[in-house]
Design an enzyme around this catalytic site. Structure first.
Site, PDB file in Angstrom:
ATOM      1  N   GLY A  55       0.844  -1.194   0.000  1.00 31.58           N
ATOM      2  CA  GLY A  55       0.000   0.000   0.000  1.00 31.58           C
ATOM      3  C   GLY A  55       0.872   1.235   0.000  1.00 31.58           C
ATOM      4  O   GLY A  55       2.037   1.167   0.398  1.00 31.58           O
ATOM      5  N   CYS A  82       5.287  -5.889   1.727  1.00 29.44           N
ATOM      6  CA  CYS A  82       5.591  -4.452   1.755  1.00 29.44           C
ATOM      7  C   CYS A  82       4.850  -3.761   2.909  1.00 29.44           C
ATOM      8  O   CYS A  82       5.190  -3.960   4.065  1.00 29.44           O
ATOM      9  CB  CYS A  82       5.279  -3.844   0.390  1.00 29.44           C
ATOM     10  SG  CYS A  82       5.993  -2.200   0.190  1.00 29.44           S
ATOM     11  N   TYR A  83       3.814  -2.982   2.626  1.00 32.32           N
ATOM     12  CA  TYR A  83       3.054  -2.344   3.715  1.00 32.32           C
ATOM     13  C   TYR A  83       2.569  -3.404   4.705  1.00 32.32           C
ATOM     14  O   TYR A  83       2.516  -3.160   5.909  1.00 32.32           O
ATOM     15  CB  TYR A  83       1.879  -1.561   3.135  1.00 32.32           C
ATOM     16  CG  TYR A  83       1.059  -0.801   4.166  1.00 32.32           C
ATOM     17  CD1 TYR A  83       1.317   0.540   4.442  1.00 32.32           C
ATOM     18  CD2 TYR A  83       0.019  -1.431   4.856  1.00 32.32           C
ATOM     19  CE1 TYR A  83       0.562   1.243   5.381  1.00 32.32           C
ATOM     20  CE2 TYR A  83      -0.727  -0.739   5.805  1.00 32.32           C
ATOM     21  CZ  TYR A  83      -0.463   0.592   6.058  1.00 32.32           C
ATOM     22  OH  TYR A  83      -1.212   1.269   6.995  1.00 32.32           O
ATOM     23  N   HIS A 169       7.914  -7.237  -3.727  1.00 27.94           N
ATOM     24  CA  HIS A 169       6.613  -7.654  -4.278  1.00 27.94           C
ATOM     25  C   HIS A 169       6.744  -8.968  -5.063  1.00 27.94           C
ATOM     26  O   HIS A 169       7.125  -8.949  -6.222  1.00 27.94           O
ATOM     27  CB  HIS A 169       6.063  -6.553  -5.189  1.00 27.94           C
ATOM     28  CG  HIS A 169       5.595  -5.367  -4.421  1.00 27.94           C
ATOM     29  ND1 HIS A 169       4.324  -5.271  -3.898  1.00 27.94           N
ATOM     30  CD2 HIS A 169       6.241  -4.236  -4.038  1.00 27.94           C
ATOM     31  CE1 HIS A 169       4.196  -4.134  -3.235  1.00 27.94           C
ATOM     32  NE2 HIS A 169       5.350  -3.477  -3.305  1.00 27.94           N
ATOM     33  N   GLU A 171       4.409 -10.688  -6.241  1.00 25.35           N
ATOM     34  CA  GLU A 171       3.296 -10.857  -7.171  1.00 25.35           C
ATOM     35  C   GLU A 171       3.558 -10.283  -8.552  1.00 25.35           C
ATOM     36  O   GLU A 171       2.819 -10.583  -9.485  1.00 25.35           O
ATOM     37  CB  GLU A 171       2.013 -10.250  -6.578  1.00 25.35           C
ATOM     38  CG  GLU A 171       1.991  -8.724  -6.440  1.00 25.35           C
ATOM     39  CD  GLU A 171       2.625  -8.182  -5.151  1.00 25.35           C
ATOM     40  OE1 GLU A 171       3.567  -8.827  -4.645  1.00 25.35           O
ATOM     41  OE2 GLU A 171       2.222  -7.111  -4.674  1.00 25.35           O
ATOM     42  N   SER A 223     -26.754  -8.420 -22.171  1.00 28.04           N
ATOM     43  CA  SER A 223     -26.249  -7.526 -23.214  1.00 28.04           C
ATOM     44  C   SER A 223     -25.741  -8.339 -24.401  1.00 28.04           C
ATOM     45  O   SER A 223     -25.459  -7.798 -25.448  1.00 28.04           O
ATOM     46  CB  SER A 223     -25.091  -6.707 -22.654  1.00 28.04           C
ATOM     47  OG  SER A 223     -23.972  -7.555 -22.446  1.00 28.04           O
ATOM     48  N   VAL A 226     -19.967 -11.343 -22.596  1.00 29.16           N
ATOM     49  CA  VAL A 226     -19.573 -12.513 -21.821  1.00 29.16           C
ATOM     50  C   VAL A 226     -19.989 -12.406 -20.351  1.00 29.16           C
ATOM     51  O   VAL A 226     -20.491 -13.371 -19.775  1.00 29.16           O
ATOM     52  CB  VAL A 226     -18.052 -12.808 -22.000  1.00 29.16           C
ATOM     53  CG1 VAL A 226     -17.194 -11.616 -21.690  1.00 29.16           C
ATOM     54  CG2 VAL A 226     -17.618 -13.994 -21.187  1.00 29.16           C
ATOM     55  N   ASP A 227     -19.870 -11.227 -19.747  1.00 25.97           N
ATOM     56  CA  ASP A 227     -20.108 -11.134 -18.302  1.00 25.97           C
ATOM     57  C   ASP A 227     -21.571 -11.409 -17.946  1.00 25.97           C
ATOM     58  O   ASP A 227     -21.857 -12.250 -17.091  1.00 25.97           O
ATOM     59  CB  ASP A 227     -19.725  -9.748 -17.760  1.00 25.97           C
ATOM     60  CG  ASP A 227     -18.336  -9.330 -18.173  1.00 25.97           C
ATOM     61  OD1 ASP A 227     -17.576 -10.203 -18.627  1.00 25.97           O
ATOM     62  OD2 ASP A 227     -18.017  -8.136 -18.057  1.00 25.97           O
ATOM     63  N   SER A 228     -22.485 -10.695 -18.604  1.00 26.46           N
ATOM     64  CA  SER A 228     -23.889 -10.893 -18.229  1.00 26.46           C
ATOM     65  C   SER A 228     -24.362 -12.287 -18.633  1.00 26.46           C
ATOM     66  O   SER A 228     -25.175 -12.900 -17.939  1.00 26.46           O
ATOM     67  CB  SER A 228     -24.793  -9.810 -18.837  1.00 26.46           C
ATOM     68  OG  SER A 228     -24.776  -9.855 -20.242  1.00 26.46           O
ATOM     69  N   SER A 229     -23.834 -12.826 -19.747  1.00 23.72           N
ATOM     70  CA  SER A 229     -24.273 -14.156 -20.191  1.00 23.72           C
ATOM     71  C   SER A 229     -23.827 -15.249 -19.221  1.00 23.72           C
ATOM     72  O   SER A 229     -24.608 -16.150 -18.892  1.00 23.72           O
ATOM     73  CB  SER A 229     -23.718 -14.476 -21.584  1.00 23.72           C
ATOM     74  OG  SER A 229     -24.077 -13.467 -22.482  1.00 23.72           O
ATOM     75  N   LYS A 372     -11.714 -11.591 -16.021  1.00 24.91           N
ATOM     76  CA  LYS A 372     -12.367 -11.899 -17.306  1.00 24.91           C
ATOM     77  C   LYS A 372     -11.975 -13.282 -17.850  1.00 24.91           C
ATOM     78  O   LYS A 372     -12.822 -14.043 -18.302  1.00 24.91           O
ATOM     79  CB  LYS A 372     -11.968 -10.822 -18.315  1.00 24.91           C
ATOM     80  CG  LYS A 372     -12.784 -10.830 -19.572  1.00 24.91           C
ATOM     81  CD  LYS A 372     -13.829  -9.783 -19.465  1.00 24.91           C
ATOM     82  CE  LYS A 372     -14.538  -9.444 -20.715  1.00 24.91           C
ATOM     83  NZ  LYS A 372     -15.607  -8.454 -20.423  1.00 24.91           N
TER      84      LYS A 372
END
Ligand code: XMP
Length: 516
Positions: A55, A82-83, A169, A171, A223, A226-229, A372
């Site tokens: 952070g 880190c933080y 870090h 990551e 819509s 992909v997300d809403s489906s 996604k």
């Protein structure tokens, strides 16, 4: 069924999402919570491990982001980054101060204690990515130093308390052995099974939705993306006929999209869809409007009105609607602002942003912990067609923001034809899935051309294709000349009303992806 979960507490680092991603790559489920999450919420996950993120703040500042200090006594192993390291040191009786030498960028770390479980299998020196201005000066009782750089301490551990922390870090890609460090924490220290798979996720999510919804009725605004489906499909799997999806033709969809979405989702997958062709309603409201923001507002407002009408009809038939499904994804939810409190910013999806409050609906957001690509994996596992899963993003206001000037039915038809050619040719060249967005724009610019013996005077189409990670920045895609040539010649020959094609070579910034 309980999912083994690593809880990541976010102290506002730009890298927090990457921690979650690294863990998911190991087939382990993780969830990011704002650092201010109540202890009970953290404990409810029965975390297998807890990670404190980095952070930008200094832990000794009066307004430093803080977590409930009882997390330091949780039985689960903890990794501070880190933080997160500063937080552990500061709150367990050590001392953190501004470092005389700040470290930003590449650094070399010497592992002092190669027997530390966190560094298992690593060489004595590793390359890492640092980004800090503070350092731990004195360690709390029971902690020892496990790694150093030439300037400062780089790792600490207290095995008895099951707490480990690093200053760098792990990551980010700039720490090449960072993934191994996270693997060591997740598997060797936390004992994760690594069995989080799409099937596992689907099973758990479906069971949760079923328990949550009971006999209630649910609606979902589709819509075609992909997300809403995928969100709708998960709810469909859970409660079948208790879900009604609403799919609105706003008159500015792509060619054949109103039909193809219904084919894909209703005919192939069995979703219960109410398809509303409201194109005339939208187009008549758009008549004479040229200002981009006014177009957006009209489409958004009209969408809510249509959706509301349909929802009321469904409520009448079903005896009441209680829930709304939204395809909110993890990056939409987790903003670095989460350090300010648990009130997370939720992006409004598909223009139904104001609906939950308006209709007093409770939200179901089955994808809110996912990225996604993970959503695509889930969709694939449920047998959803690639047409849906691989679809490039398409803006809510649709072709209206790709028709410069007034949106008329004739112009929509012209753009639909041109756009269809762009997409078909990009697909034929095998480029569709490698490009963030590719489409045509209709410019209200008329120019002179010649076809056969006849002079023409017609519109211009701009072709746009961009590479992007998230839509925030974008580079124009260097499409092969052969592909551009085919697109151009097909549009001019096949779309009567367009006689000139140009290619947009503007990146974002300073341009935007859409033209309006
Ligand atoms: P810009 O044009 O701002 O677009 O570079 C970035 C991304 O956002 C999409 N976009 C929208 N999506 N409603 C949406 O749902 C909108 O009004 C809107 N405007 C832009 C755009 O397609 C790109 O992916």
């Amino acid at each position: 069924m309980d999912t083994q979960t690593i809880v990541i507490l976010d102290f506002g680092s730009q890298y927090t999402q990457l921690i979650a991603r690294r863990i998911r790559e190991l087939n382990v489920f993780s969830v990011v919570l704002p650092c201010t999450a109540p202890l009970a919420e953290i404990e409810a996950y029965k975390p297998l491990g807890v990670i404190l993120s980095g952070g930008p703040s200094s832990v000794y500042d009066a307004d430093a982001p803080k977590a409930d200090l009882h997390i330091l006594d949780l039985p689960a192993p903890m990794l501070g980054i880190c933080y997160g390291l500063h937080f552990i040191v500061h709150h367990l009786g050590g001392k953190v101060r501004t470092a005389p030498k700040r470290e930003y960028g590449h650094a070399e770390v010497t592992i002092e204690d190669t027997s530390s479980a966190l560094f298992a299998g690593m060489p004595p020196t590793i390359q890492v990515w640092m980004s800090h201005g503070d350092e731990a000066l004195e360690l709390p009782q029971g902690f020892r130093c496990t790694a150093i750089t030439s300037n400062a301490l780089a790792g600490i551990a207290n095995e008895e308390r099951r707490i480990w922390a690093v200053q760098f870090h792990p990551e980010v890609h700039h720490t090449p052995l960072g993934a191994q460090l996270i693997r060591n924490f997740v598997f060797n220290i936390c004992g994760a099974a690594g069995d989080w798979t799409p099937a596992h996720f689907i099973e758990t999510t479906v069971a949760n939705i079923r328990a949550k919804v009971g006999k209630g009725h649910v609606i979902c605004g589709l819509s075609g993306g992909v997300d809403s489906s995928v969100a709708a499909m998960l709810v469909h799997k859970a409660i079948g006929p208790q879900l009604t999806c609403i799919f609105v033709n706003n008159g500015v969809l792509r060619k054949n999209e109103f039909i193809s979405v219904q084919k894909n989702l209703r005919d192939k997958l069995g979703l219960n869809i109410v398809a509303v062709d409201a194109s005339e309603r939208f187009l008549s409201k758009l008549a004479g409007v040229t200002d981009p923001e006014t177009k957006r507002k009209i489409i958004g407002g009209e969408f809510i009105a249509v959706f509301d009408d349909e929802a009321a009809r469904i409520a009448e038939q079903t005896g009441g609607v209680e829930w709304l499904v939204q395809g909110t994804l993890y990056p939409d939810v987790i903003e670095s602002s989460s350090v300010k409190g648990p009130s997370q910013t939720i992006k409004s999806h598909h223009n139904v942003g104001g609906l939950p409050e308006l209709m007093k609906l409770k939200l179901i957001e089955p994808l809110r912990d996912l990225f996604k690509d993970e959503v695509r994996r889930i969709g694939r596992d449920m047998g959803m067609p690639e047409d849906v899963l691989g679809r490039q993003p398409f803006p809510g206001p649709g072709l209206a923001v790709r028709i410069l000037g007034e949106v008329t039915p004739e112009r929509v038809a012209l753009l639909q034809e041109a756009d269809e050619i762009v997409v078909t040719e990009i697909k034929a060249a095998g480029l569709y899935n490698k490009i963030w967005q590719s489409f045509a724009v209709l410019l209200p610019v008329m120019s002179v051309g010649v076809m056969g013996d006849q002079r023409t005077y017609a519109y211009t189409a701009a072709v746009r294709a961009v590479h992007s990670e998230d839509g925030m920045t974008a580079d124009w895609a260097p499409l092969p000349h052969e592909v551009l040539k085919r697109i151009s010649s097909r549009i001019v020959n096949e779309v009567r009303g367009i006689n000139r094609v140009v290619y947009d070579i503007t990146s974002k910034p300073p341009g935007t992806i859409e033209w309006e």
